[in-house]
Design an enzyme around this catalytic site. Structure first.
Site, short mmCIF file in Angstrom:
data_model
loop_
_atom_site.label_atom_id
_atom_site.label_comp_id
_atom_site.label_asym_id
_atom_site.label_seq_id
_atom_site.Cartn_x
_atom_site.Cartn_y
_atom_site.Cartn_z
N LYS A 1 0.69 -1.35 0.14
CA LYS A 1 0.14 -0.10 0.04
C LYS A 1 0.76 1.43 0.19
O LYS A 1 0.37 2.02 -0.52
CB LYS A 1 -0.98 -0.13 1.23
CG LYS A 1 -2.25 -0.89 1.10
CD LYS A 1 -3.27 -0.67 2.00
CE LYS A 1 -4.52 -1.49 1.88
NZ LYS A 1 -5.41 -1.26 3.13
N ASP B 1 -10.19 2.96 1.00
CA ASP B 1 -10.45 2.54 2.58
C ASP B 1 -11.13 3.65 3.27
O ASP B 1 -12.00 3.68 4.31
CB ASP B 1 -9.18 2.20 3.11
CG ASP B 1 -8.82 0.86 2.67
OD1 ASP B 1 -9.47 -0.01 2.51
OD2 ASP B 1 -7.44 0.56 2.71
P1 NAP Z 1 -0.93 -3.29 10.35
O1 NAP Z 1 -0.76 -2.50 9.45
O2 NAP Z 1 -0.21 -4.69 10.66
O3 NAP Z 1 -1.39 -2.71 11.81
C1 NAP Z 1 -1.77 -3.43 12.77
C2 NAP Z 1 -1.49 -2.64 14.09
O4 NAP Z 1 -1.91 -3.17 15.48
C3 NAP Z 1 -0.14 -2.14 14.41
O5 NAP Z 1 -0.08 -0.73 14.82
C4 NAP Z 1 0.09 -3.09 15.66
O6 NAP Z 1 1.07 -2.39 16.41
C5 NAP Z 1 -1.06 -3.32 16.28
N1 NAP Z 1 -1.20 -4.43 17.06
C6 NAP Z 1 -1.08 -5.66 16.81
N2 NAP Z 1 -1.07 -6.42 17.87
C7 NAP Z 1 -1.34 -5.89 18.85
C8 NAP Z 1 -1.56 -6.15 20.08
N3 NAP Z 1 -1.37 -7.61 20.53
N4 NAP Z 1 -1.56 -4.96 20.95
C9 NAP Z 1 -1.57 -3.70 20.58
N5 NAP Z 1 -1.63 -3.69 19.38
C10 NAP Z 1 -1.20 -4.53 18.43
O7 NAP Z 1 -2.55 -4.11 9.94
P2 NAP Z 1 -3.68 -3.07 9.07
O8 NAP Z 1 -3.67 -3.16 7.92
O9 NAP Z 1 -3.82 -1.83 10.04
O10 NAP Z 1 -4.87 -3.89 9.58
C11 NAP Z 1 -5.50 -4.09 11.20
C12 NAP Z 1 -6.68 -4.75 10.70
O11 NAP Z 1 -7.75 -4.04 10.29
C13 NAP Z 1 -6.75 -6.05 10.56
O12 NAP Z 1 -7.57 -7.03 11.31
C14 NAP Z 1 -7.45 -5.93 9.12
O13 NAP Z 1 -8.18 -7.16 8.75
C15 NAP Z 1 -8.41 -5.02 9.52
N6 NAP Z 1 -8.70 -3.98 8.30
C16 NAP Z 1 -10.02 -4.20 7.85
C17 NAP Z 1 -10.50 -3.41 6.85
C18 NAP Z 1 -11.91 -3.57 6.26
O14 NAP Z 1 -12.24 -3.12 5.27
N7 NAP Z 1 -12.64 -3.88 7.23
C19 NAP Z 1 -9.71 -2.65 5.94
C20 NAP Z 1 -8.04 -2.72 6.44
C21 NAP Z 1 -7.78 -3.55 7.57
P3 NAP Z 1 2.59 -2.69 16.50
O15 NAP Z 1 3.07 -1.39 15.46
O16 NAP Z 1 3.19 -2.44 17.53
O17 NAP Z 1 2.80 -3.87 15.56
#
Ligand code: NAP
Length: 292
Positions: free
Chosen positions: A73, A109
């Site tokens: 992305k 998004d």
């Molecule tokens: P990402 O870039 O990997 O970001 C995940 C974030 O969550 C990071 O800041 C990470 O922290 C944090 N995190 C992970 N495990 C954690 C824990 N145990 N405690 C506290 N913080 C934690 O992922 P993303 O692309 O943002 O996606 C995140 C979620 O949104 C996923 O579940 C995805 O499926 C969902 N999503 C849904 C849609 C939709 O259309 N509904 C669209 C996009 C994303 P660190 O930086 O410290 O690792």
């Protein structure tokens, strides 16, 4: 309804790595079939080191457009000839289309995130406070969405101080740089009682770890009655986080509608038409998720 592939079939798709789990092909092909169009939407697993050559290949093949997911992305930005201001501000592109022999990138998004907030709750957000758990890719779209809605305050909460500061710095050239504040997880007890909107952008609670929640019962007990809890996760539905919040008197929004609406917005761009069968797309996703 099935799509018949012919010599004139046009190609759409999604690039990611991994991408085999993506629900986008099911959702988009259902819409294409319902509209009776001669397109097909495929998932392309592209390794980071192959991104540039893949995009050049897509141009040579005349692909109409594609979605972009993890881990491309942000990496795709230098490969585009035009980036819409909103995607530039967020620093991430999830939708690319072909225009005048170049690739144009945008970020649907944001539209997807705000859609259920706009349609379900006709609120004036100008006095409201948003608290966002997580500082990854999705949090970037949430910041832009909350800014568009006019939230008075946007607070981003992360577990890792170093990553949080990097996240902060990554916005220094963005028009949205001053639209939010960052906090460590320890500050949550102070932030949760202020939240009118509490968004989970972490993957905590996502299938198969369905019993997990980003917040403890004690933490979520401080959420005010009538606050909105929004989980970007769409499976399970509801998540533990949303169940806890609902028990607390909060209004729950799950991630399915965001997924549908970002897809609707992308199809509008690729097909150059406003008439998109949103119910068909939602139904296709629900059927697919019920199979899991
Ligand atoms: P990402 O870039 O990997 O970001 C995940 C974030 O969550 C990071 O800041 C990470 O922290 C944090 N995190 C992970 N495990 C954690 C824990 N145990 N405690 C506290 N913080 C934690 O992922 P993303 O692309 O943002 O996606 C995140 C979620 O949104 C996923 O579940 C995805 O499926 C969902 N999503 C849904 C849609 C939709 O259309 N509904 C669209 C996009 C994303 P660190 O930086 O410290 O690792």
């Amino acid at each position: 309804m099935t799509n018949t592939i012919t010599g004139k079939t046009k190609l759409l798709g999604v690039i990611g790595h991994p991408v085999e789990h993506s629900l986008s092909p099911v959702m988009h092909n259902a819409a294409i079939a319902s509209l009776g169009l001669n397109y097909v939407y495929l998932a392309f697993p592209i390794k980071p080191e192959n991104l540039e050559i893949a995009i050049a290949g897509f141009a040579a093949m005349g692909i109409v457009g594609f979605n972009v997911t993890i881990p491309h992305k942000q990496a795709i930005l230098p490969l585009l000839s035009q980036i819409e201001p909103i995607a530039q501000a967020v620093g991430a592109v999830n939708t690319v289309s072909r225009k005048d022999h170049g690739w144009v990138g945008t970020n649907t998004d944001i539209t997807g995130f705000i859609a259920p907030l706009q349609t379900t709750y006709h609120q004036d957000w100008s006095q409201k406070v948003a608290v966002v758990l997580g500082n990854g890719g999705a949090a970037r779209a949430v910041i832009a969405g909350c800014t568009q809605l006019g939230f008075a305050e946007i607070h981003i909460v992360g577990r890792n101080e170093k990553k949080l500061q990097e996240f902060r710095r990554s916005w220094h050239n963005s028009a949205l740089a001053d639209s939010f504040q960052v906090h460590t997880w320890e500050e949550l007890p102070k932030l949760i009682p202020q939240a009118n909107l509490l968004v989970n952008t972490t993957p905590i609670g996502m299938y198969p770890k369905v019993a997990e929640s980003p917040l403890s019962v004690e933490e979520i007990a401080n959420l005010t009655l009538g606050a909105i809890a929004y989980d970007l996760i769409y499976t399970p539905n509801p998540t533990q986080f949303l169940q806890q919040a609902q028990n607390q008197g909060a209004i729950a929004i799950d991630g399915l509608e965001m997924l549908v609406q970002q897809g609707v917005a992308a199809l509008k761009i690729w097909l150059q038409q406003e008439n998109i069968p949103v119910d068909v797309m939602r139904q296709a996703l629900q059927s697919q998720l019920s199979l899991k």
